[in-house]
Design a protein around this motif. Structure first.
Motif, PDB file in Angstrom:
ATOM      1  N   SER A  81     -13.871  11.728 -13.852  1.00  0.00           N
ATOM      2  CA  SER A  81     -13.586  13.127 -13.489  1.00  0.00           C
ATOM      3  C   SER A  81     -14.821  14.006 -13.600  1.00  0.00           C
ATOM      4  CB  SER A  81     -12.469  13.684 -14.373  1.00  0.00           C
ATOM      5  OG  SER A  81     -12.915  13.829 -15.714  1.00  0.00           O
ATOM      6  N   GLU A  82     -15.798  13.568 -14.355  1.00  0.00           N
ATOM      7  CA  GLU A  82     -17.017  14.362 -14.543  1.00  0.00           C
ATOM      8  C   GLU A  82     -18.040  14.158 -13.442  1.00  0.00           C
ATOM      9  OE1 GLU A  82     -18.253  13.182 -18.414  1.00  0.00           O
ATOM     10  OE2 GLU A  82     -16.817  14.498 -19.455  1.00  0.00           O
ATOM     11  N   LEU A  83     -17.789  13.250 -12.517  1.00  0.00           N
ATOM     12  CA  LEU A  83     -18.720  13.036 -11.401  1.00  0.00           C
ATOM     13  C   LEU A  83     -18.442  14.064 -10.309  1.00  0.00           C
ATOM     14  CD1 LEU A  83     -18.664   9.135 -11.170  1.00  0.00           C
ATOM     15  CD2 LEU A  83     -20.364  10.589 -12.277  1.00  0.00           C
ATOM     16  N   PRO A  84     -19.457  14.801  -9.858  1.00  0.00           N
ATOM     17  CA  PRO A  84     -19.217  15.934  -8.954  1.00  0.00           C
ATOM     18  C   PRO A  84     -18.728  15.547  -7.560  1.00  0.00           C
ATOM     19  CG  PRO A  84     -21.567  15.538  -9.248  1.00  0.00           C
ATOM     20  CD  PRO A  84     -20.877  14.662 -10.226  1.00  0.00           C
ATOM     21  N   ASP A  85     -19.190  14.441  -7.008  1.00  0.00           N
ATOM     22  CA  ASP A  85     -18.859  14.094  -5.617  1.00  0.00           C
ATOM     23  C   ASP A  85     -17.902  12.904  -5.525  1.00  0.00           C
ATOM     24  OD1 ASP A  85     -20.576  16.095  -4.607  1.00  0.00           O
ATOM     25  OD2 ASP A  85     -22.298  14.761  -4.896  1.00  0.00           O
ATOM     26  N   LEU A  86     -17.043  12.808  -6.514  1.00  0.00           N
ATOM     27  CA  LEU A  86     -16.111  11.679  -6.535  1.00  0.00           C
ATOM     28  C   LEU A  86     -14.716  12.185  -6.845  1.00  0.00           C
ATOM     29  CD1 LEU A  86     -16.713   8.175  -7.889  1.00  0.00           C
ATOM     30  CD2 LEU A  86     -14.716   9.398  -8.738  1.00  0.00           C
TER      31      LEU A  86
END
Length: 335
Positions: free
Chosen positions: A285-290
């Motif tokens: 959830s902390e990945l911006p583009d995922l």
């Protein structure tokens, strides 16, 4: 006390079609009285190896024995010792099932009385019933499969080869074939070499499983051993975005044992699923583009094992052939 020799053995077995290596230095030992499940996608080499073991194709190099006989130098003795129900059943739609079984008995040198007695036994064992008196052309797909197995059993073989026996059958017919394979193995102590693309079939029937990929035997063991080898639990993640970015984010989590990526699906093996699923979800959830579309927790399956050792999911029946089996099935190829 010495152990019994294997019912089927192969040592550095190779089968080539021109420049194509369909079976690539396979070592194999199938114990007497076991059901051995041989799994892989279309074209992996399953049918080619089966043809070699049944003496329908000669090995390019290496050695193989079946029922104690060499498949090259003692091919006639191998053929008398085995039964084979291969992918394409050689059935005559104009004959009745009883006529085909009687003819098969005569081919193997059984007397008329012995053939009649054997057909009566097979009627109960394979559950063919009154259909024996009908022409084969009136049979359903499941009935044709069962007749094909019965034909392979007329002469009481030591080893039975079943090459994808339930492909194309409906679930009820498939279940019936499974029951009959179990009965043959338990009641007659018959060694069964079962090639299949259905992972649930191998899981349900096989004492041990071998996985073949691009002609090589890449994993072997009992279904439970193979599933335990990749972890106790599996977290499956469906996502949009970069699978590699997701993989890198998860590799830093201590509870993760193994990560496999196939398209937009991540398969994450962990030792404690309930404890691991929250850290996995938070890291992603902390990945911006995922964007995580779905996340689920389950026990490992043979498909997870296949993905782990080959890098791909097992193709389902109907997929296009990938390599050697297509060549093996060509009528223009000769041993």
């Amino acid at each position: 006390m010495e152990s019994a020799p294997p019912a089927i053995s192969a040592e550095r077995l190779v089968r080539r079609y021109g420049s194509l290596v369909a079976v690539d230095e396979v070592d194999l030992a199938v114990r007497t009285g076991e059901i051995y499940g041989f799994i892989g996608p279309n074209g992996a080499g399953k049918s080619t190896l089966t043809r070699v073991l049944c003496t329908l194709a000669a090995p390019s190099s290496g050695r193989a024995t079946v029922a104690g006989y060499d498949v090259v130098t003692q091919a006639d003795k191998v053929r008398l010792s085995i039964g084979a129900a291969l992918q394409e059943a050689a059935l005559d739609d104009r004959q009745t099932g009883a006529e085909m079984l009687a003819l098969q008995g005569r081919f193997y040198g059984l007397s008329r009385a012995a053939t009649r007695a054997r057909v009566a036994e097979l009627t109960d064992l394979i559950d063919i019933g009154e259909a024996l008196g009908r022409r084969v052309g009136t049979y359903s797909g499941g009935m044709k499969r069962r007749l094909d197995v019965a034909l392979a059993l007329v002469h009481r073989p030591v080893v039975l080869f079943l090459d994808e026996p339930t492909t194309g059958l409906d679930p009820v017919s498939r279940s019936r074939v499974w029951q009959e394979v179990r009965r043959l193995n338990t009641e007659l102590n018959m060694t069964v070499f079962l090639t299949t693309q259905y992972l649930e079939e191998a899981d349900a029937l096989a004492d041990r499983v071998g996985i073949i990929s691009h002609g090589k035997l890449v994993a072997e063991g009992t279904p439970e051993e193979l599933k335990r080898s990749i972890g106790d639990d599996v977290i499956t993640v469906q996502l949009t975005g970069s699978p590699e970015a997701a993989r890198r984010a998860l590799e830093s989590i201590g509870v993760v044992q193994r990560i496999e990526a196939a398209g937009t699906t991540l398969t994450v093996s962990v030792s404690d699923g309930p404890a691991a699923i929250t850290p996995v979800a938070v890291a992603l959830s902390e990945l911006p583009d995922l964007d995580v579309q779905e996340i689920s927790l389950r026990r490992p399956s043979l498909d997870d094992v296949f993905l782990s050792v080959t890098g791909e999911h097992l193709s389902r029946p109907g997929a296009a052939p990938l390599d050697g089996d297509a060549a093996a099935e060509s009528p223009r190829e000769t041993p």
